[in-house]
Design an enzyme around this catalytic site. Structure first.
Site, PDB file in Angstrom:
ATOM      1  N   VAL A  68      12.619  75.168  28.338  1.00  0.00           N
ATOM      2  CA  VAL A  68      12.969  76.585  28.282  1.00  0.00           C
ATOM      3  C   VAL A  68      11.714  77.441  28.075  1.00  0.00           C
ATOM      4  O   VAL A  68      11.569  78.503  28.684  1.00  0.00           O
ATOM      5  CB  VAL A  68      14.033  76.847  27.192  1.00  0.00           C
ATOM      6  N   ALA A  71      10.011  77.724  31.360  1.00  0.00           N
ATOM      7  CA  ALA A  71      10.738  78.666  32.212  1.00  0.00           C
ATOM      8  C   ALA A  71      10.487  80.111  31.794  1.00  0.00           C
ATOM      9  O   ALA A  71      10.246  80.981  32.642  1.00  0.00           O
ATOM     10  CB  ALA A  71      12.234  78.349  32.170  1.00  0.00           C
ATOM     11  N   GLU A  72      10.519  80.380  30.487  1.00  0.00           N
ATOM     12  CA  GLU A  72      10.305  81.751  30.030  1.00  0.00           C
ATOM     13  C   GLU A  72       8.882  82.217  30.302  1.00  0.00           C
ATOM     14  O   GLU A  72       8.651  83.370  30.659  1.00  0.00           O
ATOM     15  CB  GLU A  72      10.638  81.914  28.550  1.00  0.00           C
ATOM     16  N   THR A  73       7.931  81.330  30.160  1.00  0.00           N
ATOM     17  CA  THR A  73       6.540  81.669  30.465  1.00  0.00           C
ATOM     18  C   THR A  73       6.398  82.078  31.925  1.00  0.00           C
ATOM     19  O   THR A  73       5.829  83.131  32.241  1.00  0.00           O
ATOM     20  CB  THR A  73       5.617  80.475  30.138  1.00  0.00           C
TER      21      THR A  73
END
Length: 147
Positions: A68, A71-73
């Site tokens: 996660v 993905a957020e990065t």
């Protein structure tokens, strides 16, 4: 002597420094701790790798939270590239479906936009193992505002 090609430098937009300054050059402190390495940075496609080693949960598998964070990065940087200089971008929603375990090697995150608007940007991030099998699918939405 190896026949394999030398690793290429990541494709980074010319205005990256103008947009981010030094703040996001390495993806931030968490990205550095997770070992995230950027391969492509463009609002239409972002790619980064992350080692499983050092990012495992107690059973020895890739931690879902590390997926996660990858993905957020990628989604946040993609949204910031889309928004351009002078904008503030923050994640407001993220979800992830973990499809299979990864126990070793590198995983690769590939982010592609689902929506690029003036006020929000949404990316789908596919995370795959070294065999190209999908480990995780994530979707992140970022809010775009003036600084």
């Amino acid at each position: 002597m190896s026949d394999s090609p030398a690793p290429s430098a990541p494709s980074i937009p010319a205005d990256f420094e103008e947009i981010f300054g030094d703040v996001y050059r390495d993806g931030g402190q968490l990205a550095e701790k997770l070992g995230i390495e950027f391969k492509e940075l463009d609002p239409q496609r972002l790619v980064a790798t992350m080692p499983v080693e050092g990012n495992r949960q107690p059973l020895g598998l890739l931690h879902g939270g590390a997926s996660v964070a990858l993905a957020e990065t990628l989604g946040s940087i993609g949204a910031a590239l889309h928004a351009g200089p002078g904008k503030l971008v923050v994640g407001v929603d993220i979800n992830a479906t973990h499809h299979r375990a990864a126990a070793a090697g590198l995983v690769t995150g590939t982010a592609t936009p689902l929506h690029l608007g003036r006020g929000t940007a949404t990316y789908e991030v596919a995370i795959t193992d070294e065999q190209g099998k999908r480990v995780c699918t994530s979707r992140i939405t970022c809010l775009i505002r003036e600084k």
